[in-house]
Design an enzyme around this catalytic site. Sequence first.
Site, PDB file in Angstrom:
ATOM      1  CE  LYS A  85      -3.805   2.058   2.672  1.00  0.00           C
ATOM      2  NZ  LYS A  85      -4.733   1.843   3.822  1.00  0.00           N
ATOM      3  CB  SER A 160      -7.462   4.098   2.665  1.00  0.00           C
ATOM      4  OG  SER A 160      -6.756   3.491   3.729  1.00  0.00           O
ATOM      5  CB  SER A 184      -8.252   1.309   5.565  1.00  0.00           C
ATOM      6  OG  SER A 184      -8.929   2.531   5.676  1.00  0.00           O
TER       7      SER A 184
END
Length: 498
Positions: A85, A160, A184
């Site tokens: 990420k 996210s 997330s």
Amino acid sequence: MTTASDTGLAGASAVEIASSIRTGKVTAAEVVESALARVDALDGSLHAFVERTDAMARAQAAEVDAAFARGDDPGPLAGVPIAIKDLIATAGVPTRNGTVVYGDWIPDEDDIVVERVKNAGAVILGKTTVPEFGYSAVGHNPVSPTARNPWNPELTPGGSSAGSAVAVATGMSPLALGSDGGGSVRIPASLCGLVGFKASMGRVPLYPGCRDERFPGMSSWETIEHIGPMTRTVADTALLMSVLAGPDPRDRHSLPAGDVDWLGAISEGPARGLAGKRIAYSADLGYLPVDPRVRSTVAAAVEAFEKLGATVVEADPGIDDPRPYIWPIVMADSDLVGMRGLVARHRDRMSPHLVELIERPWTAEEFTTAQMMRKRVVNQLWRFMRNYDLLVTPSLAVPAFPIGIQGPELIDGRMVDSGSWLGFLNIFNWTGQPAISVPAGFTGDGLPVGLQIVGPHLGDAEVLAAAALFEQERPWHSRWPELGASTTGGTREDDLIR
């Protein structure tokens, strides 16, 4: 419907890939070329990656193959591809955080979790799409293309950890790292049909993310943030947790290692089954609006626990509604002075909802009232969990919705606030309890629905064991989105997944 057998090497799990490389059925170089070919074929339309590290991946794969040739053991993830990420620092690789503010930032050190996957022999494919600074539960930001849900590209994959979910859901990578400050990891896992695990607070140490005071925006979420695996199977989650977990002096919240056998949890735990376990099932926590498609899918899925021998009791935890206090908790963890400085310089190129949050005239009373509510909810939940081994809920109140918005305005025909669709998740960031989202099934129009399994504080092994049993009963991980392209990029895939 596409199945694992249709996807070749891309359909292999991390456990299968690691075993096949170790036994010589395939080389790490072949695996990485297959993964990069799949990214070439699919990512132009789905936008999982914001930065590819092809050269790094090939070099790491070559090191793995060379180590095995010398008779050395490169580690438990030797040759297994992983996506990172773009909120997680990676030395020498741009880490933009979905913002123009850090558009040219290249960290000079790895996050602890990146250090650990490298030391375990993993092959890093690149950095994945995030909303700006992770302050959103969807997959768009001001500086890169919007991540799209592979089950329907007109819909959001959630966030996210948006790009990480897309990479795993499409077989571009068997493993990905996400971060979870308010759901997330579990949000995109639910919307993309994956396993997403948030271990107990402190199991996976964090640094520099959340803890490096030099970087406003990145130094946020500290008391609620977790980093965790995103995978297609519970076994892959356990494998990655065996590498990620354990203390580090850079994280004052990190827990000692040794009380969880991550791989044993999914082998020995399922062998014992769920007989004698008491599981609470709450369809709405007593206050959340829930899409009927989600409600019915999860209700049917919960029956699996009774088949596995558990006693399932419909019971709401009786917690006060925390939704009004979610953002005060987040903003109290943020560098408001530093972030307001960023807004002063970059306002027109930042996400409007983030600018609004930063510029709001927050008061000390709002922050302290939210902290008292957090303490209240923590106490309500541990008292509730004394009577149950696990709590099961939907992961989200809705299936995937169109890209370009922050969340649905209507749930079951009712107007809702922006946090309602996330309401099953963020309270467990407050409490630090272990929680996992696993695929529960699909709506009538083919969208994934997630089921969340929550354990008591430090009950990580019990959560993984229950998830592994549930997965055996309802093996949705074998179902793949129809991607409109078939590429495996290698020549020995059938041997690998046989």
